[in-house]
Write a protein that holds these residues in place. Structure first.
Motif, short mmCIF file in Angstrom:
data_model
loop_
_atom_site.label_atom_id
_atom_site.label_comp_id
_atom_site.label_asym_id
_atom_site.label_seq_id
_atom_site.Cartn_x
_atom_site.Cartn_y
_atom_site.Cartn_z
N UNK A 111 0.81 -1.22 0.00
CA UNK A 111 0.00 0.00 0.00
C UNK A 111 0.84 1.27 0.00
N UNK A 112 1.93 1.29 0.76
CA UNK A 112 2.79 2.47 0.78
C UNK A 112 3.36 2.75 -0.60
N UNK A 113 3.67 1.70 -1.33
CA UNK A 113 4.19 1.87 -2.69
C UNK A 113 3.13 2.50 -3.59
N UNK B 76 1.79 10.10 -9.88
CA UNK B 76 2.14 9.83 -11.29
C UNK B 76 1.02 9.07 -11.99
N UNK B 77 0.44 8.08 -11.30
CA UNK B 77 -0.68 7.34 -11.88
C UNK B 77 -1.86 8.27 -12.14
N UNK B 78 -2.09 9.21 -11.23
CA UNK B 78 -3.17 10.18 -11.41
C UNK B 78 -2.94 11.02 -12.67
N UNK C 122 -11.18 13.11 -7.24
CA UNK C 122 -11.12 11.68 -6.91
C UNK C 122 -9.68 11.18 -6.92
N UNK C 123 -8.91 11.58 -7.90
CA UNK C 123 -7.52 11.12 -8.02
C UNK C 123 -6.63 11.66 -6.91
N UNK C 124 -7.04 12.75 -6.27
CA UNK C 124 -6.26 13.31 -5.14
C UNK C 124 -6.57 12.63 -3.82
N UNK C 125 -7.66 11.90 -3.74
CA UNK C 125 -8.08 11.27 -2.48
C UNK C 125 -7.25 10.03 -2.18
N UNK C 126 -6.76 9.91 -0.95
CA UNK C 126 -5.99 8.73 -0.54
C UNK C 126 -6.81 7.44 -0.66
N UNK C 127 -8.11 7.50 -0.34
CA UNK C 127 -8.91 6.27 -0.37
C UNK C 127 -8.98 5.68 -1.78
N UNK C 128 -8.76 6.51 -2.80
CA UNK C 128 -8.78 6.01 -4.18
C UNK C 128 -7.68 4.98 -4.39
#
Length: 91
Positions: free
Chosen positions: A7-9, A16-18, A55-61
């Motif tokens: 998860x940390x990775x 970058x994925x966002x 959505x892409x900025x949210x950690x839960x995503x």
């Protein structure tokens, strides 16, 4: 792969994925859908623009949840076939 231990990775590479997801959505390679249940592209609605960026900025995503709060799907479009062609051979 043990997704929980990684998860940390995921969180490290999430920015970058966002960028890639946002760019591919803008180009039309993918569509992003959000719903209360799977499959999100059938039961939910397409999101884009400011809503996608939020959505892409949210950690839960990016975090694994045993019981997810919502379903998010990336759906490849026909245009995404371009990605399988080397850049110098694209039209």
């Amino acid at each position: 792969m043990d997704w929980l231990s990684e998860e940390d990775e995921w969180l490290r590479v999430a920015p970058r994925l966002a960028e890639i997801i946002s760019s591919w959505d803008d180009i039309g390679y993918i569509e992003v859908y959000r719903a209360n249940e799977w499959p999100a592209h059938q039961t939910g609605r397409r999101i884009k623009g400011a809503e996608l960026q939020a959505l892409l900025r949210e950690d839960f995503t990016w975090k694994y949840e045993e019981i997810p709060r919502e379903a998010i799907s990336l759906l490849a479009t026909k245009l995404s076939r371009e990605l399988s062609v080397p850049p110098d051979q694209r039209n």
